[in-house]
Design a protein around this motif. Sequence first.
Motif, PDB file in Angstrom:
ATOM      1  N   SER A   1       3.390  18.727  67.514  1.00 42.88           N
ATOM      2  CA  SER A   1       4.771  18.862  67.048  1.00 42.88           C
ATOM      3  C   SER A   1       4.847  18.910  65.533  1.00 42.88           C
ATOM      4  O   SER A   1       5.611  19.702  64.962  1.00 42.88           O
ATOM      5  N   LEU A   2       4.050  18.082  64.862  1.00 45.19           N
ATOM      6  CA  LEU A   2       4.068  18.084  63.395  1.00 45.19           C
ATOM      7  C   LEU A   2       3.582  19.413  62.837  1.00 45.19           C
ATOM      8  O   LEU A   2       4.165  19.955  61.881  1.00 45.19           O
ATOM      9  N   ALA A   3       2.522  19.967  63.418  1.00 48.64           N
ATOM     10  CA  ALA A   3       1.996  21.244  62.929  1.00 48.64           C
ATOM     11  C   ALA A   3       2.986  22.375  63.146  1.00 48.64           C
ATOM     12  O   ALA A   3       3.267  23.169  62.222  1.00 48.64           O
ATOM     13  N   ILE A   4       3.554  22.452  64.339  1.00 54.64           N
ATOM     14  CA  ILE A   4       4.491  23.537  64.648  1.00 54.64           C
ATOM     15  C   ILE A   4       5.751  23.405  63.809  1.00 54.64           C
ATOM     16  O   ILE A   4       6.263  24.398  63.249  1.00 54.64           O
ATOM     17  N   THR A   5       6.283  22.206  63.694  1.00 54.79           N
ATOM     18  CA  THR A   5       7.527  22.014  62.954  1.00 54.79           C
ATOM     19  C   THR A   5       7.349  22.300  61.470  1.00 54.79           C
ATOM     20  O   THR A   5       8.203  22.939  60.844  1.00 54.79           O
ATOM     21  N   SER A   6       6.241  21.846  60.887  1.00 60.54           N
ATOM     22  CA  SER A   6       6.013  22.085  59.455  1.00 60.54           C
ATOM     23  C   SER A   6       5.905  23.570  59.153  1.00 60.54           C
ATOM     24  O   SER A   6       6.540  24.081  58.207  1.00 60.54           O
ATOM     25  N   LEU A   7       5.116  24.295  59.949  1.00 62.11           N
ATOM     26  CA  LEU A   7       4.984  25.737  59.728  1.00 62.11           C
ATOM     27  C   LEU A   7       6.306  26.461  59.951  1.00 62.11           C
ATOM     28  O   LEU A   7       6.653  27.392  59.209  1.00 62.11           O
ATOM     29  N   THR A   8       7.057  26.034  60.953  1.00 65.16           N
ATOM     30  CA  THR A   8       8.344  26.686  61.230  1.00 65.16           C
ATOM     31  C   THR A   8       9.305  26.516  60.070  1.00 65.16           C
ATOM     32  O   THR A   8       9.987  27.462  59.651  1.00 65.16           O
TER      33      THR A   8
ATOM     34  N   SER B   1      -1.034  28.009  71.577  1.00 69.28           N
ATOM     35  CA  SER B   1      -1.485  27.985  70.183  1.00 69.28           C
ATOM     36  C   SER B   1      -0.325  27.624  69.271  1.00 69.28           C
ATOM     37  O   SER B   1       0.842  27.892  69.577  1.00 69.28           O
ATOM     38  N   VAL B   2      -0.646  27.019  68.151  1.00 71.44           N
ATOM     39  CA  VAL B   2       0.373  26.645  67.166  1.00 71.44           C
ATOM     40  C   VAL B   2       1.023  27.889  66.579  1.00 71.44           C
ATOM     41  O   VAL B   2       2.244  27.932  66.367  1.00 71.44           O
ATOM     42  N   ILE B   3       0.229  28.923  66.325  1.00 74.78           N
ATOM     43  CA  ILE B   3       0.764  30.143  65.709  1.00 74.78           C
ATOM     44  C   ILE B   3       1.758  30.821  66.641  1.00 74.78           C
ATOM     45  O   ILE B   3       2.831  31.272  66.215  1.00 74.78           O
ATOM     46  N   GLY B   4       1.428  30.916  67.922  1.00 73.44           N
ATOM     47  CA  GLY B   4       2.322  31.583  68.856  1.00 73.44           C
ATOM     48  C   GLY B   4       3.664  30.891  68.974  1.00 73.44           C
ATOM     49  O   GLY B   4       4.718  31.543  68.927  1.00 73.44           O
ATOM     50  N   VAL B   5       3.664  29.575  69.113  1.00 70.71           N
ATOM     51  CA  VAL B   5       4.921  28.835  69.214  1.00 70.71           C
ATOM     52  C   VAL B   5       5.690  28.910  67.900  1.00 70.71           C
ATOM     53  O   VAL B   5       6.922  29.026  67.888  1.00 70.71           O
ATOM     54  N   THR B   6       4.988  28.860  66.781  1.00 70.51           N
ATOM     55  CA  THR B   6       5.656  28.937  65.474  1.00 70.51           C
ATOM     56  C   THR B   6       6.366  30.270  65.308  1.00 70.51           C
ATOM     57  O   THR B   6       7.480  30.327  64.770  1.00 70.51           O
ATOM     58  N   VAL B   7       5.742  31.354  65.763  1.00 67.69           N
ATOM     59  CA  VAL B   7       6.384  32.670  65.669  1.00 67.69           C
ATOM     60  C   VAL B   7       7.680  32.691  66.469  1.00 67.69           C
ATOM     61  O   VAL B   7       8.721  33.192  66.003  1.00 67.69           O
ATOM     62  N   LEU B   8       7.657  32.146  67.675  1.00 65.93           N
ATOM     63  CA  LEU B   8       8.868  32.129  68.502  1.00 65.93           C
ATOM     64  C   LEU B   8       9.946  31.243  67.897  1.00 65.93           C
ATOM     65  O   LEU B   8      11.130  31.618  67.873  1.00 65.93           O
ATOM     66  N   TYR B   9       9.572  30.079  67.412  1.00 68.10           N
ATOM     67  CA  TYR B   9      10.554  29.183  66.800  1.00 68.10           C
ATOM     68  C   TYR B   9      11.160  29.811  65.548  1.00 68.10           C
ATOM     69  O   TYR B   9      12.371  29.734  65.324  1.00 68.10           O
ATOM     70  N   THR B  10      10.311  30.434  64.741  1.00 67.14           N
ATOM     71  CA  THR B  10      10.808  31.051  63.506  1.00 67.14           C
ATOM     72  C   THR B  10      11.789  32.171  63.809  1.00 67.14           C
ATOM     73  O   THR B  10      12.846  32.282  63.179  1.00 67.14           O
TER      74      THR B  10
END
Length: 304
Positions: free
Chosen positions: A98-105, A162-171
């Motif tokens: 959660s920390l990795a995805i949220t920070s990148l987003t 993956s963190v990148i895939g979820v980050t792309v969707l959240y962004t």
Amino acid sequence: MSTIAPAQAAPVAARDAVRRPHAPGAGRRRVRRVLLSALALVASLVWVFPVYWMILSAFTPSAYLRSKNPQFLPVHATGINFSRVLEGDGFTTALKMSLAITSLTVLLVLAFAFLGALAISRWKFRGRKSFVLAVLFIQMLPAEGLFIAQYKMLSSAHLLDSVIGVTVLYTAAVIPFTIWMLRGFVAGVPAELEEAAMVDGLSRTQAFLRITFPLLAPGLVASGVYAFLQAWNEFTVAIVALPSPDRQTLPLWLREFLTASVNRGVDWGQVMAASTLIALPVIVFFLIVQGRMTSGLVSGAVKG
């Protein structure tokens, strides 16, 4: 003394005569202020009580939570529920995820939304109104209607779990509203401030960084808070993008934790402890950012 008393009494009587007509109105205002303050206090207690009950239940042993007589004070407070949650399986992994995805987003949303807000607020180009309408239209699309397309896209790109895939969707989900939010802040800063700084010898980039950007800091902070809350609490998109049990964010982990506890009887103390741990980073982040937001608003008002 008989000659002085009337002389002193005359000004006092005159002041009382002047104040007397205003006394009923002042009394009504005072009563209205007291009633509004009491109403605000009651509303605050109603709003705070669920949070207080969650934290209280997190520190209460399960035996007392199952009692027919609820206790509203931490009489039997203990940290056993928190220790069991932290020692259990999956919490640390979900927290890191959660920390990795949220920070990148948050970083990506602020970068792209800031550039988009500048483009539609400061420059006139063909298709500008259509772009603004498209931003609003995309925001109205339900997330559930995109699940199949999102899953196929991530699966074809090998970005599931993956963190990148979820980050792309959240962004992509957060950017439209963030652009609209920042657009109001950018439009509220007059372009004449940059022009005046350029007259004084600054370049356009220097004028933007020294004059405009500090005034936009409150808007960036507010947008960052919105992006953080959306990414941290996201649940539906994470179900699609993170199907593996060992690659879950905290909301997904909490669902699995609650489902697993149903089979042996729901331990509400541990559930409330887990909920408190999930809400704690949000509270800490907001408290830190709130002070910076206030200082940014004051700084912007002084500079303006």
